[in-house]
Design an enzyme around this catalytic site. Structure first.
Site, short mmCIF file in Angstrom:
data_model
loop_
_atom_site.label_atom_id
_atom_site.label_comp_id
_atom_site.label_asym_id
_atom_site.label_seq_id
_atom_site.Cartn_x
_atom_site.Cartn_y
_atom_site.Cartn_z
N GLU A 145 0.71 -1.32 0.08
CA GLU A 145 0.08 0.11 0.01
C GLU A 145 0.85 1.32 0.02
O GLU A 145 1.57 1.43 0.64
CB GLU A 145 -0.77 -0.18 1.28
CG GLU A 145 -2.16 -1.04 1.13
CD GLU A 145 -3.25 -0.51 0.46
OE1 GLU A 145 -3.25 0.44 -0.02
OE2 GLU A 145 -4.34 -1.31 0.30
N HIS A 183 -3.88 -3.26 -8.00
CA HIS A 183 -5.30 -3.66 -7.61
C HIS A 183 -6.59 -3.39 -8.73
O HIS A 183 -7.24 -4.32 -8.75
CB HIS A 183 -5.64 -2.78 -6.29
CG HIS A 183 -6.60 -3.38 -5.34
ND1 HIS A 183 -7.38 -2.85 -4.14
CD2 HIS A 183 -7.24 -4.50 -5.51
CE1 HIS A 183 -7.87 -3.70 -3.77
NE2 HIS A 183 -8.21 -4.79 -4.45
N ASP A 193 -6.92 1.84 -8.20
CA ASP A 193 -5.66 2.06 -7.57
C ASP A 193 -4.43 0.88 -7.96
O ASP A 193 -4.83 -0.33 -8.15
CB ASP A 193 -5.81 1.89 -6.23
CG ASP A 193 -6.15 0.73 -5.23
OD1 ASP A 193 -7.09 0.21 -5.83
OD2 ASP A 193 -5.34 0.20 -4.42
ZN LIG Z 1 -6.34 -1.27 -3.32
#
Ligand SMILES: [Zn+2]
Length: 306
Positions: A145, A183, A193
């Site tokens: 992330e 993703h 994203d």
């Molecule tokens: Zn994501």
């Protein structure tokens, strides 16, 4: 009380290099983390560990555990943006059991890396997703992330740290170049994203993910042929219209849907798959229309994934 001088020295050194010995605000959730790891370790020690339903099988005469095995290894890396405003907000989200979301790594805008979960364990970052025939990306991948509000560019410090993490993962787990994905690639109907500013081309130049060949657009795109309107009597001069569009010279039988599927996209919702493809590989005009330029890029990538 007698101190072991070398042990004390190594503790002091660890403090100095790792955490500067500031109190850890996540001490209590770290405790919960360790408790869960212990519970999994306990599960692994159970022998034989029966798969549900296995007790109904005709069993061998005795249990035999093989001596030849290792931990499972991730084979994909899935990159995300957090859509949050700070690393702290994300660390907090990933330590609240109620959110049911997590990732192995969180990388801040400042380039600081938080390794939140052992790579051999399963983080919850992919959700309902599919890439090729893999329908459980959480089991097969590492989730990274990037702290980003969803619309902003990714900072240089963050990208530099990401490249270091990817280098480490690729070397450690021998992850194939094509298996560094986003993703949005694996969940095209739900996710967007990392955002359209993500430097996929730069990553590909370093060996993480594929990219189309330099010069491919020049090779396959050409201006559309002029349209000639002539007077049937032959008395008036012909009118020549030069269309603004370009046409591609990729093979007529090329099937874009098939190409998207071969690359890995879930094409059951084709417009969503096209959007995801454009978000990753085209990055301008992210919509569900494949232009001639998009088709050339897709055709080139399809050949790489074949
Ligand atoms: Zn994501």
């Amino acid at each position: 009380m007698k101190y072991n001088a070398s042990a004390l020295l190594s503790v002091l050194l660890a403090c100095a290099t790792l955490t500067a010995c500031t109190p850890n605000p996540y001490a209590s959730t770290n405790k919960a983390h360790h408790k869960q790891v212990k519970a999994f370790a306990k599960q692994l020690r159970v022998t034989p560990a029966l798969t549900p339903g296995e007790e109904q099988l005709k069993q061998g005469d005795y249990w035999v555990g093989t001596t030849n095995f290792s931990m499972r290894r991730p084979n994909f890396v899935v990159i995300h943006h957090t859509a949050q405003n700070s690393t702290e907000q994300t660390l907090n989200t990933f330590t609240q059991p109620s959110t049911q979301v997590s990732a192995h790594y969180v990388i801040g805008r400042d380039g600081k890396v938080y390794h939140m979960l052992n790579d051999n364990l399963r983080a919850w970052h992919g959700g309902a997703a599919r890439w090729g025939n893999d329908t459980d990306l959480n089991s097969s991948s590492i989730g990274i992330e990037l702290d980003n509000n969803g619309a902003e560019p990714f900072s240089e410090a963050q990208t530099a740290s990401l490249l270091q993490v990817l280098d480490m993962l690729k070397k450690t787990y021998n992850i194939p170049t094509a298996n560094f994905i986003g993703h949005s690639d694996i969940a095209p109907t739900r996710k967007n994203d990392p955002n359209h500013t993500f430097p996929w081309k730069k990553l590909a130049e370093h060996g993480y993910g594929l990219w189309y060949d330099e010069g491919i657009l020049e090779k396959y795109l050409q201006p559309a042929a002029p349209i000639v309107i002539s007077d049937s009597t032959g008395t008036a001069p012909a009118i020549i219209l030069q269309p603004q569009d370009t046409v591609s010279t990729i093979p007529f039988i090329f099937n874009p849907k098939e190409a998207l599927r071969i690359i890995g996209f879930d094409t059951r919702d084709l417009p969503a798959a096209i959007r995801a493809f454009k978000l990753h590989f085209v990055q301008d005009e992210v919509n569900d229309v494949l232009t001639e330029k998009d088709k050339v890029i897709l055709y080139n990538l399809y050949q790489k994934y074949m």
